[in-house]
Each structure stands twice: as structure tokens, then as C-alpha cells.
Write a protein that holds these residues in place. Structure first.
Motif, PDB file in Angstrom:
ATOM      1  N   ASP A 100      27.121 113.573 -22.493  1.00 35.93           N
ATOM      2  CA  ASP A 100      27.983 113.053 -21.412  1.00 35.93           C
ATOM      3  C   ASP A 100      27.203 111.584 -20.878  1.00 35.93           C
ATOM      4  OD1 ASP A 100      29.392 115.450 -21.081  1.00 35.93           O
ATOM      5  OD2 ASP A 100      28.343 116.111 -19.397  1.00 35.93           O
ATOM      6  N   LYS A 101      25.850 111.460 -21.000  1.00 36.78           N
ATOM      7  CA  LYS A 101      25.583 110.328 -20.787  1.00 36.78           C
ATOM      8  C   LYS A 101      25.671 109.242 -21.717  1.00 36.78           C
ATOM      9  CE  LYS A 101      23.576 111.155 -16.595  1.00 36.78           C
ATOM     10  NZ  LYS A 101      24.251 110.591 -15.644  1.00 36.78           N
ATOM     11  N   CYS A 102      25.870 109.700 -22.992  1.00 41.14           N
ATOM     12  CA  CYS A 102      26.187 108.651 -24.223  1.00 41.14           C
ATOM     13  C   CYS A 102      27.748 108.492 -23.811  1.00 41.14           C
ATOM     14  CB  CYS A 102      26.439 109.536 -25.607  1.00 41.14           C
ATOM     15  SG  CYS A 102      24.716 109.720 -26.172  1.00 41.14           S
ATOM     16  N   ALA A 103      28.433 109.245 -23.640  1.00 38.80           N
ATOM     17  CA  ALA A 103      29.947 108.842 -23.174  1.00 38.80           C
ATOM     18  C   ALA A 103      30.005 107.864 -21.803  1.00 38.80           C
ATOM     19  CB  ALA A 103      30.721 110.167 -22.566  1.00 38.80           C
ATOM     20  N   ASP A 104      29.115 107.644 -20.902  1.00 41.70           N
ATOM     21  CA  ASP A 104      28.899 107.110 -19.719  1.00 41.70           C
ATOM     22  C   ASP A 104      28.404 105.570 -20.568  1.00 41.70           C
ATOM     23  OD1 ASP A 104      29.439 108.891 -18.127  1.00 41.70           O
ATOM     24  OD2 ASP A 104      27.387 109.206 -17.269  1.00 41.70           O
ATOM     25  N   PHE A 105      27.796 105.680 -21.322  1.00 40.94           N
ATOM     26  CA  PHE A 105      27.120 104.234 -22.195  1.00 40.94           C
ATOM     27  C   PHE A 105      28.219 103.761 -22.743  1.00 40.94           C
ATOM     28  CE2 PHE A 105      25.292 102.182 -25.735  1.00 40.94           C
ATOM     29  CZ  PHE A 105      24.256 101.446 -25.291  1.00 40.94           C
ATOM     30  N   VAL A 128      18.347  98.531 -22.364  1.00 40.79           N
ATOM     31  CA  VAL A 128      17.323  99.373 -21.730  1.00 40.79           C
ATOM     32  C   VAL A 128      17.967 100.776 -21.630  1.00 40.79           C
ATOM     33  CG1 VAL A 128      16.446  99.847 -19.346  1.00 40.79           C
ATOM     34  CG2 VAL A 128      16.127  97.534 -20.238  1.00 40.79           C
ATOM     35  N   ASP A 129      19.252 100.853 -21.242  1.00 40.54           N
ATOM     36  CA  ASP A 129      19.611 102.134 -21.107  1.00 40.54           C
ATOM     37  C   ASP A 129      19.771 102.822 -22.496  1.00 40.54           C
ATOM     38  OD1 ASP A 129      20.708 101.483 -18.365  1.00 40.54           O
ATOM     39  OD2 ASP A 129      22.721 100.866 -18.896  1.00 40.54           O
ATOM     40  N   LEU A 130      19.886 102.164 -23.683  1.00 31.49           N
ATOM     41  CA  LEU A 130      20.229 102.507 -24.933  1.00 31.49           C
ATOM     42  C   LEU A 130      18.519 103.396 -25.062  1.00 31.49           C
ATOM     43  CD1 LEU A 130      21.411 103.572 -27.449  1.00 31.49           C
ATOM     44  CD2 LEU A 130      20.615 101.413 -28.266  1.00 31.49           C
ATOM     45  N   LYS A 131      17.529 102.434 -24.863  1.00 35.32           N
ATOM     46  CA  LYS A 131      16.218 103.027 -25.017  1.00 35.32           C
ATOM     47  C   LYS A 131      15.918 104.231 -24.185  1.00 35.32           C
ATOM     48  CE  LYS A 131      13.934  98.908 -26.466  1.00 35.32           C
ATOM     49  NZ  LYS A 131      14.974  98.424 -27.558  1.00 35.32           N
ATOM     50  N   LYS A 132      16.522 104.453 -22.949  1.00 39.56           N
ATOM     51  CA  LYS A 132      16.302 105.575 -22.134  1.00 39.56           C
ATOM     52  C   LYS A 132      17.011 106.819 -23.013  1.00 39.56           C
ATOM     53  CE  LYS A 132      16.251 103.260 -17.922  1.00 39.56           C
ATOM     54  NZ  LYS A 132      17.067 103.039 -16.564  1.00 39.56           N
ATOM     55  N   LEU A 133      18.164 106.477 -23.636  1.00 38.60           N
ATOM     56  CA  LEU A 133      18.867 107.532 -24.209  1.00 38.60           C
ATOM     57  C   LEU A 133      18.001 107.882 -25.477  1.00 38.60           C
ATOM     58  CD1 LEU A 133      22.515 106.126 -24.231  1.00 38.60           C
ATOM     59  CD2 LEU A 133      21.742 108.502 -22.992  1.00 38.60           C
ATOM     60  N   LEU A 137      16.717 111.773 -25.946  1.00 33.58           N
ATOM     61  CA  LEU A 137      16.954 112.767 -26.943  1.00 33.58           C
ATOM     62  C   LEU A 137      15.649 113.048 -27.790  1.00 33.58           C
ATOM     63  CD1 LEU A 137      19.130 114.081 -28.695  1.00 33.58           C
ATOM     64  CD2 LEU A 137      19.228 112.214 -30.212  1.00 33.58           C
ATOM     65  N   GLU A 138      14.759 112.175 -27.838  1.00 32.71           N
ATOM     66  CA  GLU A 138      13.486 112.548 -28.479  1.00 32.71           C
ATOM     67  C   GLU A 138      12.851 113.804 -27.739  1.00 32.71           C
ATOM     68  OE1 GLU A 138      10.847 112.999 -31.202  1.00 32.71           O
ATOM     69  OE2 GLU A 138      12.446 111.834 -31.549  1.00 32.71           O
ATOM     70  N   LYS A 139      12.831 113.703 -26.404  1.00 31.31           N
ATOM     71  CA  LYS A 139      12.237 115.006 -25.650  1.00 31.31           C
ATOM     72  C   LYS A 139      13.071 115.989 -25.753  1.00 31.31           C
ATOM     73  CE  LYS A 139      10.384 111.918 -21.823  1.00 31.31           C
ATOM     74  NZ  LYS A 139      10.630 111.227 -20.635  1.00 31.31           N
ATOM     75  N   ILE A 140      14.213 115.968 -25.755  1.00 34.60           N
ATOM     76  CA  ILE A 140      15.032 117.363 -26.216  1.00 34.60           C
ATOM     77  C   ILE A 140      14.649 117.825 -27.383  1.00 34.60           C
ATOM     78  CG2 ILE A 140      17.387 118.295 -26.473  1.00 34.60           C
ATOM     79  CD1 ILE A 140      18.174 115.905 -24.350  1.00 34.60           C
ATOM     80  N   ARG A 141      14.683 116.969 -28.311  1.00 34.90           N
ATOM     81  CA  ARG A 141      14.303 117.456 -29.854  1.00 34.90           C
ATOM     82  C   ARG A 141      13.010 118.170 -29.740  1.00 34.90           C
ATOM     83  NH1 ARG A 141      14.667 112.199 -31.925  1.00 34.90           N
ATOM     84  NH2 ARG A 141      17.023 111.714 -32.370  1.00 34.90           N
ATOM     85  N   GLU A 155      22.804 113.499 -31.965  1.00 32.79           N
ATOM     86  CA  GLU A 155      22.429 112.845 -32.735  1.00 32.79           C
ATOM     87  C   GLU A 155      23.263 111.759 -33.401  1.00 32.79           C
ATOM     88  OE1 GLU A 155      19.151 111.068 -34.452  1.00 32.79           O
ATOM     89  OE2 GLU A 155      18.833 112.957 -33.716  1.00 32.79           O
ATOM     90  N   GLU A 156      24.416 112.272 -33.675  1.00 36.20           N
ATOM     91  CA  GLU A 156      25.697 111.416 -34.270  1.00 36.20           C
ATOM     92  C   GLU A 156      26.012 110.552 -32.838  1.00 36.20           C
ATOM     93  OE1 GLU A 156      28.321 114.358 -35.407  1.00 36.20           O
ATOM     94  OE2 GLU A 156      27.357 114.591 -37.180  1.00 36.20           O
ATOM     95  N   ARG A 157      25.944 111.055 -31.739  1.00 29.66           N
ATOM     96  CA  ARG A 157      26.499 110.233 -30.589  1.00 29.66           C
ATOM     97  C   ARG A 157      25.415 109.334 -30.087  1.00 29.66           C
ATOM     98  NH1 ARG A 157      30.621 112.398 -27.388  1.00 29.66           N
ATOM     99  NH2 ARG A 157      30.262 110.310 -26.219  1.00 29.66           N
ATOM    100  N   LEU A 158      24.112 109.548 -30.541  1.00 30.02           N
ATOM    101  CA  LEU A 158      23.018 108.530 -29.985  1.00 30.02           C
ATOM    102  C   LEU A 158      23.318 107.412 -31.235  1.00 30.02           C
ATOM    103  CD1 LEU A 158      20.805 107.201 -28.826  1.00 30.02           C
ATOM    104  CD2 LEU A 158      19.365 108.607 -30.444  1.00 30.02           C
ATOM    105  N   HIS A 159      23.559 107.588 -32.223  1.00 31.84           N
ATOM    106  CA  HIS A 159      24.031 106.612 -33.796  1.00 31.84           C
ATOM    107  C   HIS A 159      25.085 105.709 -33.305  1.00 31.84           C
ATOM    108  CE1 HIS A 159      20.472 108.081 -35.810  1.00 31.84           C
ATOM    109  NE2 HIS A 159      21.037 109.228 -36.313  1.00 31.84           N
ATOM    110  N   ALA A 160      25.971 106.450 -32.770  1.00 34.46           N
ATOM    111  CA  ALA A 160      27.212 105.761 -32.322  1.00 34.46           C
ATOM    112  C   ALA A 160      26.984 104.729 -31.222  1.00 34.46           C
ATOM    113  CB  ALA A 160      28.518 106.693 -31.689  1.00 34.46           C
ATOM    114  N   CYS A 161      26.260 105.118 -30.258  1.00 33.88           N
ATOM    115  CA  CYS A 161      25.797 104.228 -29.014  1.00 33.88           C
ATOM    116  C   CYS A 161      25.029 102.913 -29.590  1.00 33.88           C
ATOM    117  CB  CYS A 161      24.969 105.028 -27.865  1.00 33.88           C
ATOM    118  SG  CYS A 161      26.044 106.330 -27.096  1.00 33.88           S
ATOM    119  N   GLU A 162      24.271 103.384 -30.623  1.00 30.43           N
ATOM    120  CA  GLU A 162      23.217 102.234 -31.309  1.00 30.43           C
ATOM    121  C   GLU A 162      24.280 101.301 -31.843  1.00 30.43           C
ATOM    122  OE1 GLU A 162      19.260 105.097 -31.968  1.00 30.43           O
ATOM    123  OE2 GLU A 162      20.898 104.704 -33.693  1.00 30.43           O
TER     124      GLU A 162
END
Length: 180
Positions: A100-105, A128-133, A137-141, A155-162
């Protein structure tokens, strides 16, 4: 055959002050513990979890409470799968929130693009927002002991945000090159 040992922590602490009880609960959830009921939680057995639970045992005693740490295994495969499903459900809930936060980003980047707002300040803020994401994700993993279903999507959503931020950064750089 049941092969996965768990650490079972049972504890009882005084109801007041509530802040200490809540802090204890947060720390256990932060370790990835699954609560079977109030004051009873499980973690996969690891040296790190043993050490951290021993420290929490001392804290519980310092609060005037009592606790017991046991090593346990499930009675059979069906019981083991129930527990693993609980761990996976907790992680999937965290992954869902992350997605959901990736969608916000993504929405924020789209808004900046639509407004032709290509500034270094905006790029920095989004970085900064991407670094927070990434950190989140690392904490969840680290707490995803049993490979929850939504891990791959997160993981795919994070790569899409990057990739989205990289494309936005190029637009920012291009916009500033044109202004020279």
C-alpha cells in the motif's frame, strides 16, 4: 516428521504501568513472535531468539512479573502447519501494508510528473521516501521465517518504485539541463 523447534515464551506482568506491558508486546512483535494467546508467544528457535528472550525474561522479572521460556515442537504436521500459517499471515499483513505504501509512493511520483514538478528538492524528498521503503522491506524480510505468499509481490513493487524514481530523476536532470 516434525523438525522445526520453536521457543515458547509465557509471561505475566502487572497491568500497570501499561506502557511497560505494551513495550514488551511491541518488542516481541518486533522480533516476529506469534501470539497464541495473551502472554503466550512463539518464535522459531535460533541463537539470537534465545539470547533476546533471555534478556526479556530479565525485564519481565524487573517489572515484577514472571516468565518461562521453553523449547517446543508441534505434536504433528497439522499442528506445525497451523503455527507456520500464523507466522505467514502476520508477515503477509506487513507485506500488504508495505505494498500500500508503494502505491502511495507511485502516486506521489505520478502527481509530480502531472504537475511538471521536476525539482531537485522533490527528487531528494522522494529519494528519502524510497530509502524508507527499502529499509522497511528489509525489516519485514528478516521476520519472514517461512516465506509468506506476498514476499515476491512486495519485492517486485519495491523494484518498480526504484525504477520509477530512476525515471523521475532522469526527468529532473533533463529539466535542469534544458534551463541552462
Amino acid at each position: 516428521m516434525v523438525t522445526r523447534p520453536w521457543l515458547l515464551l509465557t509471561y505475566k506482568v502487572p497491568p500497570e504501568p501499561a506502557a511497560r506491558r505494551i513495550a514488551l508486546w511491541r518488542r516481541l512483535k518486533g522480533m516476529g513472535a506469534v501470539y497464541l494467546q495473551n502472554g503466550v508467544c512463539l518464535l522459531p528457535k535460533s541463537d539470537d531468539h534465545v539470547r533476546r528472550l533471555k534478556m526479556l525474561e530479565n525485564e519481565v522479572a524487573g517489572m515484577g512479573g514472571e516468565s518461562v521460556i521453553l523449547e517446543t515442537v508441534a505434536l504433528d504436521r497439522a499442528q506445525e502447519e497451523k503455527v507456520i500459517a500464523r507466522f505467514k499471515a502476520d508477515r503477509d499483513e506487513a507485506y500488504r501494508e508495505f505494498i500500500d505504501k508503494c502505491a502511495d509512493f507511485e502516486g506521489e511520483i505520478a502527481k509530480e510528473r502531472a504537475a511538471n514538478h521536476f525539482t531537485y528538492a522533490e527528487l531528494e524528498e522522494n529519494d528519502v521516501d524510497l530509502k524508507k521503503l527499502q529499509g522497511w522491506l528489509e525489516k519485514i524480510r528478516k521476520l519472514d521465517f517461512y516465506n509468506a505468499a506476498l514476499a515476491v509481490e512486495a519485492e517486485e513493487r519495491l523494484h518498480a518504485c526504484e525504477a520509477l524514481l530512476d525515471a523521475y530523476a532522469k526527468q529532473v536532470f533533463d529539466a535542469h539541463d534544458e534551463n541552462r
